[in-house]
Design a protein around this motif. Structure first.
Motif, PDB file in Angstrom:
ATOM      1  N   LEU A  91       0.820  -1.207   0.000  1.00  0.00           N
ATOM      2  CA  LEU A  91       0.000   0.000   0.000  1.00  0.00           C
ATOM      3  C   LEU A  91       0.855   1.258   0.000  1.00  0.00           C
ATOM      4  N   ALA A  92       1.975   1.238   0.698  1.00  0.00           N
ATOM      5  CA  ALA A  92       2.869   2.403   0.693  1.00  0.00           C
ATOM      6  C   ALA A  92       3.429   2.644  -0.702  1.00  0.00           C
ATOM      7  N   ALA A  93       3.800   1.582  -1.393  1.00  0.00           N
ATOM      8  CA  ALA A  93       4.326   1.738  -2.753  1.00  0.00           C
ATOM      9  C   ALA A  93       3.274   2.346  -3.664  1.00  0.00           C
ATOM     10  N   LEU A  94       2.037   1.924  -3.500  1.00  0.00           N
ATOM     11  CA  LEU A  94       0.961   2.479  -4.328  1.00  0.00           C
ATOM     12  C   LEU A  94       0.689   3.935  -3.986  1.00  0.00           C
ATOM     13  N   ALA A  95       0.790   4.285  -2.722  1.00  0.00           N
ATOM     14  CA  ALA A  95       0.512   5.658  -2.312  1.00  0.00           C
ATOM     15  C   ALA A  95       1.463   6.645  -2.968  1.00  0.00           C
ATOM     16  N   PHE A  96       2.727   6.258  -3.162  1.00  0.00           N
ATOM     17  CA  PHE A  96       3.700   7.159  -3.763  1.00  0.00           C
ATOM     18  C   PHE A  96       3.506   7.323  -5.263  1.00  0.00           C
ATOM     19  N   THR A  97       2.720   6.450  -5.893  1.00  0.00           N
ATOM     20  CA  THR A  97       2.567   6.538  -7.340  1.00  0.00           C
ATOM     21  C   THR A  97       1.258   7.193  -7.757  1.00  0.00           C
ATOM     22  N   SER A  98       0.367   7.490  -6.810  1.00  0.00           N
ATOM     23  CA  SER A  98      -0.928   8.041  -7.199  1.00  0.00           C
ATOM     24  C   SER A  98      -0.912   9.564  -7.134  1.00  0.00           C
ATOM     25  N   ARG A  99      -1.806  10.166  -7.897  1.00  0.00           N
ATOM     26  CA  ARG A  99      -1.970  11.617  -7.905  1.00  0.00           C
ATOM     27  C   ARG A  99      -3.449  11.905  -7.677  1.00  0.00           C
ATOM     28  N   ALA A 100      -3.748  12.826  -6.761  1.00  0.00           N
ATOM     29  CA  ALA A 100      -5.125  13.141  -6.420  1.00  0.00           C
ATOM     30  C   ALA A 100      -5.859  13.803  -7.583  1.00  0.00           C
ATOM     31  N   GLN A 101      -7.130  13.460  -7.709  1.00  0.00           N
ATOM     32  CA  GLN A 101      -8.062  14.109  -8.632  1.00  0.00           C
ATOM     33  C   GLN A 101      -7.731  13.956 -10.102  1.00  0.00           C
ATOM     34  N   GLU A 102      -6.861  13.051 -10.485  1.00  0.00           N
ATOM     35  CA  GLU A 102      -6.562  12.823 -11.888  1.00  0.00           C
ATOM     36  C   GLU A 102      -7.010  11.421 -12.266  1.00  0.00           C
ATOM     37  N   PRO A 103      -7.805  11.288 -13.334  1.00  0.00           N
ATOM     38  CA  PRO A 103      -8.288   9.960 -13.720  1.00  0.00           C
ATOM     39  C   PRO A 103      -7.253   9.190 -14.541  1.00  0.00           C
ATOM     40  N   HIS A 104      -6.312   8.553 -13.864  1.00  0.00           N
ATOM     41  CA  HIS A 104      -5.288   7.778 -14.544  1.00  0.00           C
ATOM     42  C   HIS A 104      -4.933   6.579 -13.689  1.00  0.00           C
ATOM     43  N   LEU A 105      -4.147   5.709 -14.239  1.00  0.00           N
ATOM     44  CA  LEU A 105      -3.699   4.552 -13.485  1.00  0.00           C
ATOM     45  C   LEU A 105      -2.790   4.983 -12.350  1.00  0.00           C
ATOM     46  N   MET A 106      -2.670   4.114 -11.343  1.00  0.00           N
ATOM     47  CA  MET A 106      -1.839   4.430 -10.186  1.00  0.00           C
ATOM     48  C   MET A 106      -0.402   4.670 -10.576  1.00  0.00           C
ATOM     49  N   SER A 107       0.058   4.006 -11.588  1.00  0.00           N
ATOM     50  CA  SER A 107       1.472   4.024 -11.900  1.00  0.00           C
ATOM     51  C   SER A 107       1.660   4.029 -13.404  1.00  0.00           C
ATOM     52  N   SER A 108       2.754   4.627 -13.831  1.00  0.00           N
ATOM     53  CA  SER A 108       3.059   4.614 -15.254  1.00  0.00           C
ATOM     54  C   SER A 108       3.786   3.339 -15.649  1.00  0.00           C
ATOM     55  N   ARG A 109       4.276   2.589 -14.665  1.00  0.00           N
ATOM     56  CA  ARG A 109       4.975   1.351 -14.999  1.00  0.00           C
ATOM     57  C   ARG A 109       3.979   0.310 -15.499  1.00  0.00           C
ATOM     58  N   GLN A 110       4.461  -0.576 -16.318  1.00  0.00           N
ATOM     59  CA  GLN A 110       3.623  -1.652 -16.830  1.00  0.00           C
ATOM     60  C   GLN A 110       3.536  -2.748 -15.773  1.00  0.00           C
ATOM     61  N   PRO A 111       2.320  -3.132 -15.389  1.00  0.00           N
ATOM     62  CA  PRO A 111       2.218  -4.195 -14.401  1.00  0.00           C
ATOM     63  C   PRO A 111       2.750  -5.510 -14.960  1.00  0.00           C
ATOM     64  N   VAL A 112       3.466  -6.235 -14.130  1.00  0.00           N
ATOM     65  CA  VAL A 112       4.002  -7.524 -14.529  1.00  0.00           C
ATOM     66  C   VAL A 112       3.132  -8.585 -13.854  1.00  0.00           C
ATOM     67  N   VAL A 113       2.192  -9.112 -14.606  1.00  0.00           N
ATOM     68  CA  VAL A 113       1.254 -10.078 -14.081  1.00  0.00           C
ATOM     69  C   VAL A 113       1.194 -11.236 -15.056  1.00  0.00           C
ATOM     70  N   SER A 114       1.271 -12.442 -14.543  1.00  0.00           N
ATOM     71  CA  SER A 114       1.131 -13.592 -15.429  1.00  0.00           C
ATOM     72  C   SER A 114      -0.286 -13.616 -15.970  1.00  0.00           C
ATOM     73  N   PRO A 115      -0.480 -14.129 -17.180  1.00  0.00           N
ATOM     74  CA  PRO A 115      -1.836 -14.195 -17.733  1.00  0.00           C
ATOM     75  C   PRO A 115      -2.805 -14.957 -16.824  1.00  0.00           C
ATOM     76  N   ASP A 116      -2.323 -16.024 -16.185  1.00  0.00           N
ATOM     77  CA  ASP A 116      -3.194 -16.783 -15.281  1.00  0.00           C
ATOM     78  C   ASP A 116      -3.599 -15.947 -14.073  1.00  0.00           C
ATOM     79  N   ALA A 117      -2.631 -15.286 -13.433  1.00  0.00           N
ATOM     80  CA  ALA A 117      -2.928 -14.467 -12.261  1.00  0.00           C
ATOM     81  C   ALA A 117      -3.874 -13.339 -12.632  1.00  0.00           C
ATOM     82  N   ASP A 118      -3.618 -12.670 -13.744  1.00  0.00           N
ATOM     83  CA  ASP A 118      -4.479 -11.583 -14.192  1.00  0.00           C
ATOM     84  C   ASP A 118      -5.908 -12.078 -14.375  1.00  0.00           C
ATOM     85  N   ALA A 119      -6.079 -13.177 -15.071  1.00  0.00           N
ATOM     86  CA  ALA A 119      -7.420 -13.723 -15.327  1.00  0.00           C
ATOM     87  C   ALA A 119      -8.112 -14.140 -14.032  1.00  0.00           C
ATOM     88  N   GLU A 120      -7.360 -14.758 -13.120  1.00  0.00           N
ATOM     89  CA  GLU A 120      -7.945 -15.224 -11.862  1.00  0.00           C
ATOM     90  C   GLU A 120      -8.376 -14.056 -10.982  1.00  0.00           C
TER      91      GLU A 120
END
Length: 183
Positions: A12-41
């Motif tokens: 949660l701390a890592a996510l807090a540093f990447t968010s910006r208030a009142q802007e409709p965008h993703l939490m982070s500009s980095r590309q999430p690294v998620v396996s296709p199985d984990a993402d689907a599940e």
């Protein structure tokens, strides 16, 4: 749960540093690294909750939480354990959210470790009869009451093959866009 607390707090701390208030965008500009199985599940869990909300089925909505999960609702109230989470969900489904409809949009899933993920998505809830004190609609709605948008953040733990469970959740109201004061 105490053994998982450092993982949850770090995520949660890592996510807090990447968010910006009142802007409709993703939490982070980095590309999430998620396996296709984990993402689907993980997406399946979120969409199963959406379907459960629209049936007003509190037991199904709470079923993905671990027995000792923690959840903080839109009013900032914490609930400890799946039974308490199901209880508050049952209460809102029989009162002011009894006619509501929910649409979710998954925004981000990030793997913190191979067995820990953080998922963030937006709820768009309409058709409610009232909202908790201090909570207002995010935008106007066709029903005259408006649409309540909230940002849900989950910390999930991989507990076995094709099995993810929610260990922590926090739902935060998305406020209407603010205008900054001049001067």
């Amino acid at each position: 749960m105490p053994a998982r607390l450092p993982i949850i707090l770090c995520a949660l701390a890592a996510l807090a540093f990447t968010s910006r208030a009142q802007e409709p965008h993703l939490m982070s500009s980095r590309q999430p690294v998620v396996s296709p199985d984990a993402d689907a599940e993980i997406r399946a869990i979120i969409h199963a909750q959406e379907a459960a909300w629209n049936r007003h089925d509190a037991a199904a909505w709470a079923s993905a939480f671990t027995p000792d999960a923690e959840f903080i609702n839109i009013a900032g109230t914490p609930f400890a354990g799946r039974a308490a989470i199901e209880g508050i969900t049952s209460r809102i489904f029989t009162t002011f959210f009894r006619l509501s409809r929910d649409t979710v949009t998954v925004q981000n899933i990030v793997m913190v470790t191979p067995d820990v993920a953080v998922a963030q998505y937006v709820h768009a809830v309409s058709g409610y009869t009232a909202l908790p004190k201090g909570i207002g609609a995010t935008e106007p709605g066709a029903d005259g009451k408006g649409v309540l948008r909230t940002r849900m953040t989950y910390v999930l733990h991989h507990t076995g093959e094709h099995t993810w469970s929610i260990v922590h959740g926090q739902n935060t109201t998305i406020l209407p866009p603010m205008e900054l004061p001049k001067g």
